[in-house]
Scaffold this motif. Structure first.
Motif: not given
Length: 141
Positions: A104-113
């Motif tokens: 449901v998300t489309n991030f291209t960098s980084e981590h989720i805390a």
């Protein structure tokens, strides 16, 4: 038999618990396989957990600093968790009826805390982590 993995969550109605379980699997090279275990919290009718196959990219909590790695959706019909693909985290929602899930998300960098759903389930808040490092060269004169 079971061991906690990437997290756990209680359903919105408080009647079910889902958790990432490492289930003994003697035929697996690792000796265990990762499953989502859904259990009923009603002590008057104990039952075996329903085991669901998570997305293979499901991020594990070990060493990641996750504080909220798994959550039921507002309607209680699906579970959301963090997936990691090529070092990037996104949120994946998996229905509990066994039908295919989706990212449901489309991030291209980084981590989720951490992530949380609004009470009506229409909004998703995501706290992301960015690691920055610098190199300093010190020379003796």
């Amino acid at each position: 038999m079971y061991g906690f993995g990437a997290g756990e969550a209680v359903s919105p109605d408080g009647k079910r618990l889902i958790f990432n379980a490492d289930v003994n699997a003697p035929d697996s090279p690792q000796g265990a396989v990762s499953k989502l275990a859904l259990v009923t919290l009603d002590s008057s009718s104990p039952s075996s957990p329903l085991l669901l196959q998570p997305d293979p990219r499901m991020a594990t909590a070990a060493g990641s600093g996750f504080t909220n790695a798994m959550s039921f959706t507002a309607d209680g019909k699906s579970v959301a968790y963090i997936v990691r693909d090529q070092g990037v985290d996104n949120i994946f929602v998996q229905p509990l009826d066994g039908s295919p899930g989706n990212q449901v998300t489309n991030f291209t960098s980084e981590h989720i805390a951490e992530f949380r759903w609004s009470p009506d389930g229409k909004t998703l808040a995501v706290a992301r982590v960015q690691n920055t490092s610098d190199v300093v060269l010190l020379r003796e004169k």
